[in-house]
Design a protein around this motif. Structure first.
Motif, PDB file in Angstrom:
ATOM      1  N   ARG A 108      -8.580   1.864  -6.116  1.00  0.00           N
ATOM      2  CA  ARG A 108      -8.520   0.851  -5.199  1.00  0.00           C
ATOM      3  C   ARG A 108      -8.665   1.143  -4.373  1.00  0.00           C
ATOM      4  N   ARG A 110       1.148  -1.371   0.229  1.00  0.00           N
ATOM      5  CA  ARG A 110       0.265  -0.297   0.130  1.00  0.00           C
ATOM      6  C   ARG A 110       0.951   1.037  -0.345  1.00  0.00           C
ATOM      7  N   TYR A 160      -4.283   7.069   3.849  1.00  0.00           N
ATOM      8  CA  TYR A 160      -3.174   6.668   3.623  1.00  0.00           C
ATOM      9  C   TYR A 160      -2.631   8.876   2.925  1.00  0.00           C
ATOM     10  N   ASP A 169       2.371   1.439  -3.589  1.00  0.00           N
ATOM     11  CA  ASP A 169       1.489   2.086  -4.171  1.00  0.00           C
ATOM     12  C   ASP A 169       0.797   3.467  -4.304  1.00  0.00           C
ATOM     13  N   ILE A 170       0.538   3.766  -3.070  1.00  0.00           N
ATOM     14  CA  ILE A 170      -0.038   4.692  -2.836  1.00  0.00           C
ATOM     15  C   ILE A 170       1.464   6.798  -3.351  1.00  0.00           C
ATOM     16  N   GLU A 225      -3.888   3.567  -7.543  1.00  0.00           N
ATOM     17  CA  GLU A 225      -4.389   3.504  -5.685  1.00  0.00           C
ATOM     18  C   GLU A 225      -5.684   3.704  -5.073  1.00  0.00           C
TER      19      GLU A 225
END
Length: 377
Positions: free
Chosen positions: A31, A17, A119, A20-21, A28
Motif C-alpha cells: 500500500r 498506519r 515506517y 497495519d505496519i 502495508e
C-alpha cells in the motif's frame, strides 16, 4: 479492507498506519508503494515521538511518588525532550543511509527512502510507550529495534527493488545495520558528554535559583535520625528476619540493563541487611535493603546511612523530604547519585555512577511498599 481500498494510493490515518505496519507489514508495504512519497517527519514520526516522550516523562514523575517543580523535574523534562529530538534525528539519519546505500545494490530511491525509514521505525517509536512499565521497558525496546530491522528487509524489495532481491536484500540490511551502528557510536561519543554537561548545568542553575529549604542551623539530631526514631517506635518489626529473606528480594536485572552480579548479607546491631551489586558495561549500581527492629539505635543507623544536609554542593545537590511518613534523601554529584528511603521498618539505598532516575527506578522496581508489607510490623 478490500483490495481496491488497499491500493488506492491514499494514505490511511496515523493510527491505522501504525496498526497495519505492525500486524500486516507485507500488505502495508504494498500500500505504501502505491502512495506518492511525502514528508513524514512532521505528520508521522514527530507525533509518535512526542507521545513516547510524554509517556516517559509522566512515568518518571509517577514512579517518583511526588510532583514538585524542582531540579529533578526539570531533568526529567529535558530527558523527554532529548528523546523526541533524537528520535526525529535518528529517522532522518536512517533515511539518509538508505538513500546512500540503495544505489550500491542496484535500487533507486525515487523518494522512497524516507518512507522506508519512517515506517520501519514504527516498532521503536511504539516501544517507547513501555516506559510506563519500567521492569520490561528495556526488553520491549530491544524487541522493537529487532522488528524495525525486519521491516527494513521486508519493505526494501517493494519500495526500492534491488537487482537481485534474494541476495541484495540481506546484504543491504546488514550494511544498513553496520552504518547505523557506527553513527550511533559516534553520536554517543561526541554528543553524550555535551548533553550530560548541559543537563548537569541546568540542574545546578535550577537548584541554585530555587533551592530546597535549608535545614535548621542548629539541630541536635539529623532528619534521618528523627525519621528512624519515629518509624522504629511505630512501624519496625519486633524481631529481625533472616538476611536470606532480604537476599531473595533482589531481581536478576534492573531497568537500564543492569544485571545482578552478587549479593552479600549481614545482621547485627538491630538491623538485618542485604546488599546487591548490579552492573551494565563498566557502570556499577549498588542496592541495599535494610530491615531495622523496634529496638534499633537510631543514631547508629542514621550514621550508617550518612544522609547529607539539604543544599547545593559542587557538581550537584543534596535534598531530603518526608512524604506520606517516609523519609527520602537524594544526593547528586557529577557522574554519580545516591537515593535513600527510610520506610516503615525498612530502608532502601541505591547508589553508584548512575543518574538519579536510574537509582529511583531500581528502588521502584524492587518496591519499598512491598518490602514494608513483608518486613515491617
Amino acid at each position: 479492507m478490500t483490495t481496491d481500498a488497499l491500493y488506492t494510493g491514499e494514505r490511511p490515518g496515523m493510527i491505522a498506519r501504525v496498526r497495519d505496519i505492525l500486524i500486516r507489514p507485507q500488505s502495508e508495504w504494498r500500500r505504501v508503494a502505491s502512495e506518492d512519497p511525502a514528508p513524514l517527519i512532521g505528520s508521522y514520526v514527530l507525533p509518535l515521538a512526542l507521545l513516547g516522550g510524554a509517556v516517559g516523562f509522566a512515568a518518571s514523575v509517577l514512579y517518583a511518588g511526588a510532583f514538585s517543580i524542582n531540579a529533578a523535574l526539570i531533568s526529567k523534562a529535558v530527558s523527554a525532550l532529548l528523546y523526541v529530538v533524537f528520535a526525529v534525528l535518528g529517522v532522518g539519519a536512517a533515511a539518509w543511509v538508505i538513500a546512500w546505500l540503495a544505489p550500491r545494490f542496484g535500487a533507486e530511491t525515487n523518494g522512497r527512502a524516507m518512507q522506508l525509514a519512517a515506517y520501519s521505525a514504527t516498532p521503536i517509536l511504539v516501544a517507547a510507550l513501555a516506559a510506563i512499565v519500567p521492569p520490561v521497558a528495556g526488553m520491549i525496546m530491544g524487541v522493537g529495534v529487532i522488528y524495525a530491522l525486519v521491516l527494513v528487509a521486508m519493505g526494501m524489495p517493494t519500495l526500492m527493488p534491488p537487482r537481485d532481491p534474494g541476495n541484495d536484500v540481506p546484504r543491504f540490511t546488514l550494511a544498513f545495520v553496520g552504518v547505523m551502528a557506527i553513527i550511533a557510536v559516534l553520536a554517543a561519543a561526541f554528543a553524550g558528554p555535551l548533553i550530560h554537561s548541559g543537563r548537569e548545568a541546568l540542574v545546578g542553575v535550577v537548584t541554585t535559583v530555587a533551592p530546597q529549604p535549608a535545614a535548621a542551623p542548629v539541630e541536635r539530631r539529623s532528619a534521618a535520625e528523627l525519621a528512624i526514631t519515629r518509624l522504629s517506635q511505630a512501624e519496625a518489626a519486633s524481631l529481625l528476619s533472616d538476611p536470606s529473606r532480604l537476599e531473595g528480594q533482589f531481581p536478576d536485572s534492573l531497568p537500564g540493563g543492569f544485571a545482578r552480579q552478587s549479593v552479600a548479607k549481614a545482621q547485627g546491631g538491630g538491623v538485618s541487611r542485604a546488599d546487591g551489586v548490579y552492573r551494565v558495561g563498566d557502570t556499577t549500581l549498588s542496592v541495599s535493603i535494610i530491615q531495622f527492629s523496634a529496638d534499633v539505635e537510631p543514631a547508629a543507623l542514621a550514621a550508617l546511612l550518612d544522609v547529607k544536609r539539604n543544599g547545593p554542593v559542587e557538581g550537584g545537590y543534596n535534598r531530603t523530604q518526608t512524604i506520606d511518613g517516609r523519609f527520602f534523601a537524594e544526593e547528586v554529584r557529577s557522574g554519580s547519585s545516591r537515593y535513600v528511603i527510610i520506610g516503615r521498618g525498612v530502608v532502601m539505598i541505591a547508589e553508584g555512577e548512575v543518574t538519579m532516575d536510574q537509582a529511583r527506578a531500581a528502588v521502584e522496581t524492587i518496591g519499598l511498599q512491598r518490602l514494608e508489607t513483608i518486613f515491617g510490623r
